[in-house]
Design a protein around this motif. Structure first.
Motif, mmCIF file in Angstrom:
data_model
loop_
_atom_site.group_PDB
_atom_site.id
_atom_site.type_symbol
_atom_site.label_atom_id
_atom_site.label_comp_id
_atom_site.label_asym_id
_atom_site.label_seq_id
_atom_site.Cartn_x
_atom_site.Cartn_y
_atom_site.Cartn_z
ATOM 1 N N GLY A 86 0.739 -1.366 0.227
ATOM 2 C CA GLY A 86 0.049 0.028 0.073
ATOM 3 C C GLY A 86 0.825 1.373 -0.084
ATOM 4 O O GLY A 86 0.320 2.519 -0.269
ATOM 5 N N ILE A 87 2.295 1.275 0.182
ATOM 6 C CA ILE A 87 2.902 2.372 0.003
ATOM 7 C C ILE A 87 4.372 2.257 -0.584
ATOM 8 O O ILE A 87 5.334 2.524 -0.267
ATOM 9 N N TYR A 88 3.976 1.196 -1.742
ATOM 10 C CA TYR A 88 5.078 0.913 -2.658
ATOM 11 C C TYR A 88 6.109 2.147 -2.827
ATOM 12 O O TYR A 88 7.231 1.845 -2.793
ATOM 13 N N LEU A 89 5.683 3.213 -3.412
ATOM 14 C CA LEU A 89 6.470 4.260 -3.964
ATOM 15 C C LEU A 89 7.173 4.884 -2.657
ATOM 16 O O LEU A 89 8.177 5.470 -2.808
ATOM 17 N N ASP A 90 6.987 4.652 -1.536
ATOM 18 C CA ASP A 90 7.353 5.168 -0.147
ATOM 19 C C ASP A 90 7.723 4.191 0.877
ATOM 20 O O ASP A 90 7.863 4.355 1.946
ATOM 21 N N ARG A 91 8.171 2.834 0.166
ATOM 22 C CA ARG A 91 8.451 1.554 1.127
ATOM 23 C C ARG A 91 9.581 1.857 1.696
ATOM 24 O O ARG A 91 10.820 2.629 1.279
ATOM 25 N N PRO A 92 9.916 1.138 2.941
ATOM 26 C CA PRO A 92 11.264 1.371 3.686
ATOM 27 C C PRO A 92 12.471 0.661 2.620
ATOM 28 O O PRO A 92 12.230 -0.021 1.675
ATOM 29 N N GLN A 93 13.405 1.090 3.016
ATOM 30 C CA GLN A 93 14.734 0.709 2.054
ATOM 31 C C GLN A 93 15.097 -0.789 2.129
ATOM 32 O O GLN A 93 15.181 -1.496 1.038
ATOM 33 N N CYS A 95 12.633 -2.961 2.112
ATOM 34 C CA CYS A 95 11.680 -3.671 1.198
ATOM 35 C C CYS A 95 12.315 -3.181 -0.233
ATOM 36 O O CYS A 95 11.916 -4.059 -1.214
ATOM 37 N N ARG A 96 12.773 -2.072 -0.659
ATOM 38 C CA ARG A 96 13.259 -1.844 -1.816
ATOM 39 C C ARG A 96 14.660 -2.724 -2.247
ATOM 40 O O ARG A 96 14.679 -3.149 -3.337
ATOM 41 N N ASP A 97 15.327 -2.998 -1.173
ATOM 42 C CA ASP A 97 16.435 -3.860 -1.496
ATOM 43 C C ASP A 97 15.890 -5.283 -1.817
ATOM 44 O O ASP A 97 16.810 -6.072 -2.365
ATOM 45 N N HIS A 98 14.771 -5.635 -1.371
ATOM 46 C CA HIS A 98 14.270 -7.121 -1.373
ATOM 47 C C HIS A 98 14.081 -7.490 -3.061
ATOM 48 O O HIS A 98 13.297 -6.531 -3.508
#
Length: 146
Positions: A86-93, A95-98
């Motif tokens: 639900g917060i894909y564009l502002d997800r924690p790092q 999550c971005r690294d996964h």
């Protein structure tokens, strides 16, 4: 093309169309728990501390590649009903690294060891460290020593 009936049965990775977004077929496993590394227990005091962890709801301990982890079984607050973020564009790092390259999409959560309650862990500790002597009190039985 994967049919609706096939989509209901989660397809294996190799059954997906080339270039397909794996997350479109996933149940969001990576968003349904947190696993934190913990020290490998070597004495009764260590196992007793872990026993305390396992006395709480939604907690397990597992061992993978000889490393011990505390697992908290809780969905991410931002996981949507369709298993998307639900917060894909502002997800924690983290999550971005996964990536889906080596994610657990195909895994059935099998571990070298898993402890889902304090009794299982205590029984394992007795196998590893030998039987624990106990002393009785009027209000229960306590382990001796640490």
């Amino acid at each position: 093309m994967i049919t609706v009936a096939e989509h209901a049965r989660k397809p294996n990775r190799d059954e997906l169309p080339k270039g397909a977004n794996l997350c479109e077929y996933c149940t969001g496993k990576c968003c349904r728990y947190i696993a934190l590394p913990i020290d490998t227990p070597t004495k009764w005091k260590d196992f007793d501390e872990m026993r305390w962890y396992l006395s709480h709801k939604d907690i397990s301990i597992f061992v993978e590649d000889e490393s011990w982890y505390l697992m908290v079984h809780r969905d991410c607050e931002h996981l949507l009903e369709d298993n998307r973020c639900g917060i894909y564009l502002d997800r924690p790092q983290i999550c971005r690294d996964h990536t889906t390259d080596d994610c657990e999409y195909d895994d059935d959560f099998t571990y070298e060891k898993i402890f889902e309650n304090d009794v299982q862990l205590w029984e394992y500790a007795e196998v590893v460290l030998g039987p624990k002597r106990v002393r009785e009190r009027s209000w229960g039985v306590l382990p001796i020593g640490g």
